[in-house]
Design an enzyme around this catalytic site. Structure first.
Site, short mmCIF file in Angstrom:
data_model
loop_
_atom_site.label_atom_id
_atom_site.label_comp_id
_atom_site.label_asym_id
_atom_site.label_seq_id
_atom_site.Cartn_x
_atom_site.Cartn_y
_atom_site.Cartn_z
N HIS A 108 0.82 -1.21 0.00
CA HIS A 108 0.00 0.00 0.00
C HIS A 108 0.86 1.27 0.00
CE1 HIS A 108 -3.31 2.58 1.94
NE2 HIS A 108 -3.87 2.06 0.86
N LYS A 114 3.19 4.43 -1.07
CA LYS A 114 3.28 5.40 -2.17
C LYS A 114 4.61 6.13 -2.01
CE LYS A 114 -1.38 5.00 -1.39
NZ LYS A 114 -1.96 4.21 -0.31
N ASP A 164 16.45 11.15 -8.21
CA ASP A 164 17.89 11.37 -8.10
C ASP A 164 18.42 11.23 -6.67
OD1 ASP A 164 18.12 11.73 -10.82
OD2 ASP A 164 18.00 13.92 -10.71
N HIS A 199 -9.46 11.17 2.47
CA HIS A 199 -8.60 9.99 2.35
C HIS A 199 -7.23 10.23 2.99
CE1 HIS A 199 -6.16 6.98 -0.08
NE2 HIS A 199 -7.21 6.24 0.26
N LYS A 253 -4.13 10.67 5.62
CA LYS A 253 -3.69 9.90 6.78
C LYS A 253 -2.63 10.74 7.50
CE LYS A 253 -4.17 6.85 3.04
NZ LYS A 253 -5.48 6.34 3.19
N ASP A 313 0.72 17.27 19.70
CA ASP A 313 1.12 18.47 20.44
C ASP A 313 1.42 19.61 19.46
OD1 ASP A 313 0.70 17.02 22.73
OD2 ASP A 313 2.82 16.53 23.02
#
Length: 466
Positions: A211, A213, A218, A384, A386, A391
């Site tokens: 899952h 991404k 470079d 969507h 995450k 703090d």
């Protein structure tokens, strides 16, 4: 043999197969709750559960685990000049995480928050277009649509210019990707492969998806977060549009850990290692820990990542997740945070993309509200992202959902950064998100019809595979 006798024999064989599968589930299912659910289904209703168990119940991929751990240890020994030897006091709250991950916080990161699909892919495509040596690209989902073809074109252009281009996509997440899309890239000099934990036959393995991404250009510029390559991530596909998501751009030594994560997966698929280029120094002040988690780890690293982040909070803990299906450890950590006086808020969608998960999330939200956790539903479209804000000095951006798939079944990637300036940017972003949300109360559950409440409780029974 008569038809009634044949049916009787087949039923008996199914029950025997169900019992054998139940024995396998008892020995190999990762949690007692999951094992109990499978055993009940396989022994009482093998006609319904036996085939799903073949796809969802397998919990081992021995070759990958062995190679994953060996190469992760080997690659973790690749050091950089000036790599961080010590961390400031604010990072010490996360010492258990660095110990679990076998990694460290890196100093001197330059971070850029990328809000939603347009900003994210404008930055990613522009960075790839400037690549001179090597590009690493890994997404759970590739679609052959407008955005997918833009990505395809820029990768082909770089390959034609002599740049080494390596691409991974998940074999199940990208199941709709046509062969000609992949073949066009290969014909143009791009090395591209599907990820699977079973090298030779993955048809019966729907769990253990990659899952992550990741994009690295470079060796000096990295990207990670919640977005995949498809038009829906640009907010172009109703009814979930507009799509709300967040990605992160990183420059600095932490980019090496993104390369390491990609290299482990690439080596499993191809037997070869991509180039590992030393990242350039960046004029940034953030300390960043890259957390590559997954089911091949010795411990349930993603669940522990959430738990440690929650336990570190002393004043504020704001979470955004499309799927709110916490396990017992994470839910207990959230409850304890409330008891410590922490301002705990969770932002979840108001629209479902997976109805069963949405129903289970609604029941978990009801329980969380009862524990003093404030739950909000984002109104404009599907959320969507995450993100975790801890703090006034820490924030996490990554691919990790707050559900069992991320906790135990998927390979995930996240970046935990300690820097007051970056945390202030995340706070500003989340304040805008919460301003577009509605805080819900326990009445959402109480005023629902009996059948809908029943559906929520039934959906929660499937928590182990959601």
């Amino acid at each position: 043999m008569s038809i009634p006798h044949l049916i009787t024999v087949l039923a008996m064989l199914l029950h025997v197969a169900g019992i054998l599968a139940a024995m396998h589930a008892v020995m190999h299912t990762r949690t007692p709750q999951g094992a109990f659910a499978w055993v009940l289904g396989l022994t009482l209703l093998p006609y319904v559960t036996l085939i799903p168990y073949l796809y969802l119940g397998r919990s081992h991929f021995y070759g990958y685990v062995t190679l994953h751990r060996a190469h992760r240890q080997r690659l973790s020994q690749v050091s950089l000049p000036g790599e961080l030897l010590g961390v400031p006091e604010p990072c010490m709250r996360y010492a258990a995480l660095t110990q679990m991950l076998g990694s460290s916080f890196h100093a001197g990161q330059k971070l850029r928050l990328l809000i939603d699909g347009d900003a994210t892919f404008e930055a990613i495509l522009a960075a790839i277009a400037k690549a001179e040596h090597c590009v690493l690209v890994q997404f759970f989902i590739f679609h052959d649509d407008e955005l997918g073809r833009r990505m395809q074109q820029v990768l082909l252009e770089r390959a034609a210019a002599g740049v080494q281009v390596f691409v991974l996509f998940d074999g199940i997440g990208s199941h709709a990707l046509p062969r000609h899309y992949v073949q066009t890239l290969r014909d143009g000099g791009v090395a591209i492969f599907p990820f699977a934990t079973q090298r030779h036959n993955n048809r019966l393995q729907l769990n253990f998806r990659n899952h992550r991404k990741i994009v690295v250009v470079d060796g000096s510029l990295g990207f990670l977060g919640g977005l995949n390559v498809g038009n829906e991530y640009l907010g172009l596909k109703p009814p979930l549009a507009p799509w709300r998501d967040t990605h992160l751009e990183i420059a600095g030594p932490a980019v090496m850990d993104l390369q390491r994560s990609f290299a482990v997966d690439w080596h499993w698929v191809t037997g070869e290692l991509p180039p590992l280029l030393p990242p350039q120094a960046a004029p940034g002040d953030a300390y960043t820990l890259i957390a590559a988690t997954g089911p091949a780890d010795p411990q349930e690293s993603c669940s522990l990542y959430f738990t440690a982040a929650i336990n570190a909070a002393r004043q504020r803990l704001w979470l955004t997740t499309p799927y709110f299906v916490p396990d017992q450890a994470v839910m207990s950590a959230l409850r304890l945070a409330v008891l410590r006086g922490v301002d705990v808020r969770v932002l979840i969608p108001a629209r479902p993309d997976h109805r069963t998960v949405f129903l289970a999330s609604t029941l978990h939200a009801h329980d969380a509200i009862g524990a003093g956790i404030r739950i909000y539903r984002y109104q404009p479209g599907f959320i969507h992202e995450k993100v975790i804000l801890i703090d006034d000095d820490s924030a996490s951006v990554g691919s990790m959902n707050l559900d069992n798939r991320s906790f135990r079944l998927n390979f995930e990637i996240g970046a935990l950064s300690v820097d007051r300036g970056f945390a202030a940017q995340v706070e500003h972003m989340l304040l805008d998100d919460f301003a577009r949300a509605v805080e819900i109360t326990r009445d959402e559950y109480r005023k629902a019809s009996y059948l809908r409440r029943l559906a929520m409780h039934v959906a929660r029974l499937f928590d182990p595979i959601l």
